[in-house]
Design a protein around this motif. Structure first.
Motif, PDB file in Angstrom:
ATOM      1  N   THR A   5       0.758  -1.197   0.174  1.00  0.00           N
ATOM      2  CA  THR A   5      -0.051  -0.034  -0.026  1.00  0.00           C
ATOM      3  C   THR A   5       0.845   1.264   0.038  1.00  0.00           C
ATOM      4  O   THR A   5       1.766   1.266   0.865  1.00  0.00           O
ATOM      5  CB  THR A   5      -0.942   0.039   1.099  1.00  0.00           C
ATOM      6  N   ALA A   6       0.568   2.173  -0.988  1.00  0.00           N
ATOM      7  CA  ALA A   6       1.602   3.391  -1.025  1.00  0.00           C
ATOM      8  C   ALA A   6       0.991   4.240   0.180  1.00  0.00           C
ATOM      9  O   ALA A   6      -0.140   4.196   0.486  1.00  0.00           O
ATOM     10  CB  ALA A   6       1.164   4.036  -2.397  1.00  0.00           C
ATOM     11  N   ASN A   7       2.233   4.968   0.835  1.00  0.00           N
ATOM     12  CA  ASN A   7       1.830   5.763   1.786  1.00  0.00           C
ATOM     13  C   ASN A   7       2.213   7.252   1.427  1.00  0.00           C
ATOM     14  O   ASN A   7       2.892   7.475   0.613  1.00  0.00           O
ATOM     15  CB  ASN A   7       2.646   5.568   2.889  1.00  0.00           C
TER      16      ASN A   7
END
Length: 177
Positions: A5-7
């Motif tokens: 998941t991209a932060n």
């Protein structure tokens, strides 16, 4: 298989508030660096105006259009916030994940930045843009109707939040006296 998941640059750091002051992460979405080729500024401006409703602004300014905005970031360089760019006679670079963008809002926002930035931000109006320092970090400062947007390199996100929060606490405490 691992799901990644991209932060965002300030994930887990923001939002925060002290007194009337608040600091929130801004989602700028797609951001493009646009540097018009020699003699092509008028063509670039016209193409952007047709595509997003805003052409190239003057030095130190921001122009908002119906589907994006363009702001000055240096001599012959602009950032364009838009989902899609038209074909342009310019050097283009996707800057979407390269910057941490935060919004500082509330009474005392100028006082907070006055302790970290060498510019006189009191003389700036809505739509003004400046390149300067915040602490020791290179920054883009954008004056907006609801506060001040600050952009620093993504790698400096935690440092920016730390510096701003430290000064926000101090300004809030002094205003309470």
């Amino acid at each position: 298989m691992v799901d990644l998941t991209a932060n965002t640059p300030c994930a887990g750091l923001l939002p925060l508030s002290h007194g009337e002051l608040s600091l929130k992460e801004r989602n700028y979405g797609a951001v493009w660096s646009v540097a018009p080729f020699n003699g092509a500024s008028r063509d670039v401006s016209a193409a952007l105006k047709k595509a997003i409703g805003a052409g190239l602004p003057g030095d130190g300014r921001l122009l908002a259009g119906k589907s994006g905005e363009v702001f000055w970031t240096g001599q012959g360089q602009y950032f364009v916030r838009a989902l899609k760019l038209p074909k342009l006679p310019a050097a283009l670079s996707d800057q979407s994940d390269a910057w941490a963008c935060v919004g500082l809002e509330g009474g005392g926002a100028i006082d907070v930045l006055a302790r970290l930035c060498p510019l006189n931000l009191r003389s700036m109006d809505e739509g003004d843009v400046a390149r300067s320092l915040i602490g020791h970090m290179q920054a883009i400062i954008i004056m907006r109707s609801d506060g001040i947007d600050l952009m620093v390199f993504r790698s400096m996100a935690a440092t920016l939040v730390h510096e701003l929060e430290r000064v926000m606490r101090s300004v809030t405490a002094q205003r309470a006296l």
